[in-house]
Design an enzyme around this catalytic site. Sequence first.
Site, PDB file in Angstrom:
ATOM      1  N   CYS A  16      38.174   5.108  20.182  1.00  0.00           N
ATOM      2  CA  CYS A  16      37.813   3.746  19.792  1.00  0.00           C
ATOM      3  C   CYS A  16      38.900   3.183  18.884  1.00  0.00           C
ATOM      4  CB  CYS A  16      36.476   3.762  19.051  1.00  0.00           C
ATOM      5  SG  CYS A  16      35.916   2.132  18.553  1.00  0.00           S
ATOM      6  N   LEU A  17      39.282   1.950  19.141  1.00  0.00           N
ATOM      7  CA  LEU A  17      40.307   1.304  18.314  1.00  0.00           C
ATOM      8  C   LEU A  17      39.838   1.157  16.867  1.00  0.00           C
ATOM      9  CD1 LEU A  17      41.455  -1.447  20.838  1.00  0.00           C
ATOM     10  CD2 LEU A  17      42.720   0.618  20.182  1.00  0.00           C
ATOM     11  N   GLY A  23      39.343  -1.600  26.261  1.00  0.00           N
ATOM     12  CA  GLY A  23      38.200  -2.486  26.037  1.00  0.00           C
ATOM     13  C   GLY A  23      38.202  -2.969  24.608  1.00  0.00           C
ATOM     14  N   HIS A  27      28.989  -1.525  20.610  1.00  0.00           N
ATOM     15  CA  HIS A  27      29.623  -2.284  19.522  1.00  0.00           C
ATOM     16  C   HIS A  27      28.845  -3.561  19.222  1.00  0.00           C
ATOM     17  CE1 HIS A  27      33.328  -0.221  18.482  1.00  0.00           C
ATOM     18  NE2 HIS A  27      33.756  -0.181  19.737  1.00  0.00           N
ATOM     19  N   HIS A  32      30.143   1.615  25.937  1.00  0.00           N
ATOM     20  CA  HIS A  32      30.801   1.732  24.624  1.00  0.00           C
ATOM     21  C   HIS A  32      30.911   0.343  23.974  1.00  0.00           C
ATOM     22  CE1 HIS A  32      34.238   3.450  22.039  1.00  0.00           C
ATOM     23  NE2 HIS A  32      34.396   2.149  21.907  1.00  0.00           N
ATOM     24  N   GLU A  33      31.304  -0.650  24.776  1.00  0.00           N
ATOM     25  CA  GLU A  33      31.453  -2.021  24.240  1.00  0.00           C
ATOM     26  C   GLU A  33      30.086  -2.637  23.934  1.00  0.00           C
ATOM     27  OE1 GLU A  33      34.279  -2.337  23.349  1.00  0.00           O
ATOM     28  OE2 GLU A  33      35.411  -1.138  24.787  1.00  0.00           O
ATOM     29  N   GLN A  48      34.386  -5.903  16.850  1.00  0.00           N
ATOM     30  CA  GLN A  48      35.534  -5.183  16.287  1.00  0.00           C
ATOM     31  C   GLN A  48      36.556  -6.109  15.633  1.00  0.00           C
ATOM     32  OE1 GLN A  48      36.096  -2.970  20.172  1.00  0.00           O
ATOM     33  NE2 GLN A  48      36.854  -1.450  18.722  1.00  0.00           N
TER      34      GLN A  48
HETATM   35  O1  GNR Z   1      40.788   2.015  24.340  1.00  0.00           O
HETATM   36  C1  GNR Z   1      39.694   2.592  24.414  1.00  0.00           C
HETATM   37  N1  GNR Z   1      39.595   3.724  25.166  1.00  0.00           N
HETATM   38  C2  GNR Z   1      38.393   4.324  25.489  1.00  0.00           C
HETATM   39  C3  GNR Z   1      38.437   5.608  26.036  1.00  0.00           C
HETATM   40  C4  GNR Z   1      37.283   6.253  26.380  1.00  0.00           C
HETATM   41  C5  GNR Z   1      36.078   5.630  26.192  1.00  0.00           C
HETATM   42  C6  GNR Z   1      35.998   4.365  25.641  1.00  0.00           C
HETATM   43  C7  GNR Z   1      37.166   3.705  25.296  1.00  0.00           C
HETATM   44  S1  GNR Z   1      37.082   2.099  24.635  1.00  0.00           S
HETATM   45  C8  GNR Z   1      38.542   2.089  23.667  1.00  0.00           C
HETATM   46  C9  GNR Z   1      38.775   0.712  23.070  1.00  0.00           C
HETATM   47  C10 GNR Z   1      37.652   0.372  22.118  1.00  0.00           C
HETATM   48  O2  GNR Z   1      37.527   0.821  21.020  1.00  0.00           O
HETATM   49  N2  GNR Z   1      36.735  -0.433  22.577  1.00  0.00           N
HETATM   50  O3  GNR Z   1      35.665  -0.733  21.822  1.00  0.00           O
HETATM   51 NI    NI Z   2      35.383   0.942  20.504  1.00  0.00          NI
END
Ligand code: GNR
Ligand code: NI
Length: 166
Positions: A91-92, A46, A137, A133-134, A51
């Site tokens: 999270c990236l 995601g 952000h 999660h997104e 980001q």
């Molecule tokens: O790549 C991602 N893996 C992930 C694993 C578990 C819960 C959420 C994520 S999202 C993350 C990519 C990211 O940072 N998206 O904002």
């Molecule tokens: Ni993230």
Amino acid sequence: MALFNILQFPDPKLRTPAKPVTCVDNTIRQIVEDMFETMYDAPGIGLAATQVNVHKAIIVIDLSKEGQHPLCLINPKLLRSQGTQYEEEGCLSVPGIFEKIERAQEITVQALNQNGDTFTLTAEDLLAVCVLHEMDHLKGKLFVDHLSSIKRQRIRKKLVKARQDD
Ligand code: GNR
Ligand code: NI
């Protein structure tokens, strides 16, 4: 086609709240395309526009192994959430850190797609985690904000140090 640079915690730009997209035009479609490219390249499941320092309410997601299920949510709105799950997140923008976070088990969101059409999505398990999660952000919130301040401090120091060392 272009890759975006991904902001990393504790960059204060990650705290900028996203503004709603007023019109899904070709400029927005180009951002979406470049976000998919950036997410697949990373790789991640995601990516939120926040980001990549674009403060518009745009999310891309693909949980599939080979990028066959692209999902784009513009101006996502949570309609319903139910139950709880406790799963490990990464999270990236917080590279190399994985922690268990409590999230809703099942959610329904309404959003616009790349054509500007409204749709609703009901998601559970990892897809629900990813959408939430997104959506965090887009509000300027990171998964580490769900942890204790002690843990978050430790993660911040570790990432700042790791970047100094390379
Ligand atoms: O790549 C991602 N893996 C992930 C694993 C578990 C819960 C959420 C994520 S999202 C993350 C990519 C990211 O940072 N998206 O904002
Ligand atoms: Ni993230």
